[in-house]
Design a protein around this motif. Structure first.
Motif, PDB file in Angstrom:
ATOM      1  N   ASP A 169       4.421   1.392  -6.100  1.00 49.90           N
ATOM      2  CA  ASP A 169       4.831   2.798  -6.060  1.00 49.90           C
ATOM      3  C   ASP A 169       6.224   2.993  -5.487  1.00 49.90           C
ATOM      4  O   ASP A 169       6.492   3.961  -4.778  1.00 49.90           O
ATOM      5  N   LEU A 170       7.122   2.067  -5.781  1.00 46.64           N
ATOM      6  CA  LEU A 170       8.463   2.138  -5.217  1.00 46.64           C
ATOM      7  C   LEU A 170       9.496   1.734  -6.267  1.00 46.64           C
ATOM      8  O   LEU A 170       9.578   0.565  -6.658  1.00 46.64           O
ATOM      9  N   GLY A 171      10.277   2.712  -6.769  1.00 44.85           N
ATOM     10  CA  GLY A 171      11.281   2.416  -7.777  1.00 44.85           C
ATOM     11  C   GLY A 171      10.675   1.897  -9.063  1.00 44.85           C
ATOM     12  O   GLY A 171       9.505   2.135  -9.376  1.00 44.85           O
ATOM     13  N   ASP A 172      11.476   1.157  -9.832  1.00 44.90           N
ATOM     14  CA  ASP A 172      10.990   0.561 -11.075  1.00 44.90           C
ATOM     15  C   ASP A 172      10.140  -0.677 -10.802  1.00 44.90           C
ATOM     16  O   ASP A 172       9.228  -1.002 -11.559  1.00 44.90           O
ATOM     17  N   SER A 173      10.451  -1.387  -9.732  1.00 45.02           N
ATOM     18  CA  SER A 173       9.675  -2.562  -9.305  1.00 45.02           C
ATOM     19  C   SER A 173      10.073  -2.867  -7.872  1.00 45.02           C
ATOM     20  O   SER A 173      11.208  -2.605  -7.462  1.00 45.02           O
ATOM     21  N   THR A 229      10.536 -10.387  10.713  1.00 42.88           N
ATOM     22  CA  THR A 229      11.404  -9.664   9.786  1.00 42.88           C
ATOM     23  C   THR A 229      10.584  -9.191   8.598  1.00 42.88           C
ATOM     24  O   THR A 229       9.925  -9.990   7.935  1.00 42.88           O
ATOM     25  N   VAL A 230      10.614  -7.896   8.355  1.00 43.11           N
ATOM     26  CA  VAL A 230       9.962  -7.325   7.176  1.00 43.11           C
ATOM     27  C   VAL A 230      11.058  -6.941   6.182  1.00 43.11           C
ATOM     28  O   VAL A 230      12.006  -6.239   6.542  1.00 43.11           O
ATOM     29  N   LYS A 231      10.915  -7.415   4.974  1.00 43.06           N
ATOM     30  CA  LYS A 231      11.909  -7.142   3.938  1.00 43.06           C
ATOM     31  C   LYS A 231      11.248  -6.394   2.785  1.00 43.06           C
ATOM     32  O   LYS A 231      10.209  -6.812   2.274  1.00 43.06           O
ATOM     33  N   VAL A 232      11.858  -5.282   2.383  1.00 40.17           N
ATOM     34  CA  VAL A 232      11.414  -4.524   1.219  1.00 40.17           C
ATOM     35  C   VAL A 232      12.552  -4.520   0.212  1.00 40.17           C
ATOM     36  O   VAL A 232      13.674  -4.111   0.535  1.00 40.17           O
ATOM     37  N   VAL A 233      12.279  -4.998  -0.986  1.00 39.77           N
ATOM     38  CA  VAL A 233      13.285  -5.057  -2.052  1.00 39.77           C
ATOM     39  C   VAL A 233      12.775  -4.248  -3.238  1.00 39.77           C
ATOM     40  O   VAL A 233      11.632  -4.438  -3.665  1.00 39.77           O
ATOM     41  N   PHE A 234      13.605  -3.354  -3.749  1.00 40.29           N
ATOM     42  CA  PHE A 234      13.195  -2.605  -4.930  1.00 40.29           C
ATOM     43  C   PHE A 234      14.360  -2.453  -5.899  1.00 40.29           C
ATOM     44  O   PHE A 234      15.533  -2.541  -5.508  1.00 40.29           O
ATOM     45  N   ARG A 235      14.008  -2.232  -7.159  1.00 39.80           N
ATOM     46  CA  ARG A 235      15.015  -2.012  -8.209  1.00 39.80           C
ATOM     47  C   ARG A 235      14.849  -0.613  -8.778  1.00 39.80           C
ATOM     48  O   ARG A 235      13.727  -0.177  -9.059  1.00 39.80           O
ATOM     49  N   THR A 236      15.955   0.079  -8.924  1.00 38.39           N
ATOM     50  CA  THR A 236      15.972   1.356  -9.623  1.00 38.39           C
ATOM     51  C   THR A 236      17.088   1.286 -10.649  1.00 38.39           C
ATOM     52  O   THR A 236      18.266   1.199 -10.285  1.00 38.39           O
ATOM     53  N   ALA A 293      19.694  -6.540 -14.369  1.00 39.07           N
ATOM     54  CA  ALA A 293      19.208  -6.231 -13.019  1.00 39.07           C
ATOM     55  C   ALA A 293      17.763  -6.684 -12.864  1.00 39.07           C
ATOM     56  O   ALA A 293      17.354  -7.157 -11.799  1.00 39.07           O
ATOM     57  N   ARG A 294      16.981  -6.550 -13.929  1.00 41.79           N
ATOM     58  CA  ARG A 294      15.588  -6.987 -13.897  1.00 41.79           C
ATOM     59  C   ARG A 294      15.512  -8.503 -13.677  1.00 41.79           C
ATOM     60  O   ARG A 294      14.659  -8.994 -12.934  1.00 41.79           O
ATOM     61  N   SER A 324       5.245 -14.337 -10.359  1.00 47.78           N
ATOM     62  CA  SER A 324       6.127 -13.740 -11.358  1.00 47.78           C
ATOM     63  C   SER A 324       6.019 -14.559 -12.621  1.00 47.78           C
ATOM     64  O   SER A 324       6.009 -15.789 -12.571  1.00 47.78           O
ATOM     65  N   PRO A 325       5.911 -13.936 -13.806  1.00 43.96           N
ATOM     66  CA  PRO A 325       5.785 -14.688 -15.057  1.00 43.96           C
ATOM     67  C   PRO A 325       6.888 -15.700 -15.251  1.00 43.96           C
ATOM     68  O   PRO A 325       6.667 -16.799 -15.718  1.00 43.96           O
ATOM     69  N   SER A 326       8.117 -15.336 -14.875  1.00 49.42           N
ATOM     70  CA  SER A 326       9.238 -16.237 -15.105  1.00 49.42           C
ATOM     71  C   SER A 326       9.204 -17.427 -14.170  1.00 49.42           C
ATOM     72  O   SER A 326       9.869 -18.421 -14.387  1.00 49.42           O
ATOM     73  N   ALA A 327       8.415 -17.315 -13.075  1.00 46.92           N
ATOM     74  CA  ALA A 327       8.373 -18.404 -12.111  1.00 46.92           C
ATOM     75  C   ALA A 327       7.344 -19.452 -12.477  1.00 46.92           C
ATOM     76  O   ALA A 327       7.368 -20.564 -11.973  1.00 46.92           O
ATOM     77  N   THR A 328       6.439 -19.129 -13.384  1.00 46.65           N
ATOM     78  CA  THR A 328       5.348 -20.041 -13.710  1.00 46.65           C
ATOM     79  C   THR A 328       5.811 -21.392 -14.243  1.00 46.65           C
ATOM     80  O   THR A 328       5.354 -22.430 -13.776  1.00 46.65           O
ATOM     81  N   PRO A 329       6.731 -21.471 -15.229  1.00 50.28           N
ATOM     82  CA  PRO A 329       7.147 -22.775 -15.748  1.00 50.28           C
ATOM     83  C   PRO A 329       7.755 -23.659 -14.683  1.00 50.28           C
ATOM     84  O   PRO A 329       7.463 -24.856 -14.597  1.00 50.28           O
ATOM     85  N   ASP A 330       8.624 -23.098 -13.824  1.00 50.90           N
ATOM     86  CA  ASP A 330       9.257 -23.894 -12.785  1.00 50.90           C
ATOM     87  C   ASP A 330       8.225 -24.404 -11.791  1.00 50.90           C
ATOM     88  O   ASP A 330       8.294 -25.538 -11.327  1.00 50.90           O
ATOM     89  N   ALA A 331       7.282 -23.531 -11.435  1.00 53.18           N
ATOM     90  CA  ALA A 331       6.256 -23.948 -10.478  1.00 53.18           C
ATOM     91  C   ALA A 331       5.417 -25.073 -11.062  1.00 53.18           C
ATOM     92  O   ALA A 331       5.077 -26.034 -10.376  1.00 53.18           O
TER      93      ALA A 331
END
Length: 292
Positions: free
Chosen positions: A221-225, A243-250, A128-129, A143-150
């Motif tokens: 301050d929302l969920g795990d991330s 459009t405002v989008k809020v995405v969080f993971r729990t 999920a992460r 995002s750390p994982s996005a650095t190589p692609d960028a």
């Protein structure tokens, strides 16, 4: 005599089995360094809430202006929402609502995704992460994982620029390549720019300056991330749509809240601050629902 022979044969078989058992034990002990890999822990959530019932009626009344002027029957239908078409309600569900009044139209959409890892060595939470990180990267947030692609995209753009310099029309091609190089490092889903904010009452402070706190960002301050994205576009030829989008993971569930407004008058810009505050407030209520 035959009885004696059978007894002897039986004894031989017993001895043979004992020998085999000893050999089997030795074979297992011959690999002392080999360890059994335990299966990764399953995710916290095994089911998902019913999305069209996840938002309280009182909250819907605040998020959907104009519904309080409808008849009781019309209100009931508006607050029921429309369930998303899905083929596996244990894995993904969603619901949407819409309202209209003379000033504007508003839409609300929520999506629940329960992530399951089919790799025994990878937990549902870890999977999920990964899914969440891809969404954050797609929103153009760091995002750390996005650095190589960028970095690779930037290098590719630089190579194109060098090739363009060798062309006959060097100046024009170099300019185009430079634009491409800048595009790959720009915001994928950019929010209100400083220039836009100067004309957007909701995105500026009392002094009329740009409010950086309203830019797309990671939420702490929302969920795990979690992260927030804010996109202002043109709907049709004139109307402005935000459009405002809020995405969080729990744990192993990823929740998406999309709250949008389109004013009836083309010169009116949707209030970024109001939409963001309401979308975040709803997201916090949904986090609490998963904690119940």
């Amino acid at each position: 005599m035959a009885f004696v022979t059978g007894t002897a044969l039986l004894a031989a078989l017993v001895v043979g089995c004992s020998a085999d058992s000893g050999t089997g034990g030795s074979a297992a002990d011959s690999k002392p360094g080999e360890e059994t890999v335990a299966a990764a822990a399953p995710g916290k959530y095994r089911t998902l809430p019913e999305p069209c019932r996840a938002v309280e009626t009182s909250t819907l009344k605040d998020l959907l202006p104009g519904t309080d002027e409808l008849t009781e029957e019309q209100q009931q239908k508006a607050y029921e929402g429309t369930a998303s078409v899905t083929y596996n309600t244990d894995r993904r569900v969603g619901c949407s609502w819409k309202s209209e009044d003379p000033a504007s139209s508003r839409t609300l959409f929520i999506d629940f995704e329960r992530v399951v890892s089919y790799d025994p060595a990878v937990s549902d939470d870890d999977r999920a992460r990964e899914v969440y990180t891809k969404k954050e990267t797609a929103a153009g947030l760091s995002s750390p994982s996005a650095t190589p692609d960028a970095a690779k995209s930037t290098e590719d753009a630089a190579d194109k620029e060098k090739e363009a310099e060798k062309g006959k029309d060097g100046k024009k091609q170099t300019s185009a390549a430079s634009d491409a190089a800048s595009d790959v490092t720009s915001h994928a889903l950019s929010g209100p720019s400083p220039e836009d904010d100067a004309t957007d009452g909701g995105a500026t402070d009392d002094a009329g300056t740009s409010d950086e706190s309203l830019q797309p960002r990671v939420l702490d301050d929302l969920g795990d991330s979690a992260f927030l994205d804010d996109l202002l576009t043109r709907a049709g030829s004139a109307a402005q749509h935000r459009t405002v989008k809020v995405v969080f993971r729990t744990s192993n569930v990823i929740v998406t809240v999309e709250y949008a407004e389109q004013p009836s008058v083309s010169t009116v810009v949707p209030d970024s601050k109001e939409l963001q505050e309401r979308a975040q407030a709803l997201a916090r209520k949904l986090v609490e629902k998963f904690s119940e």
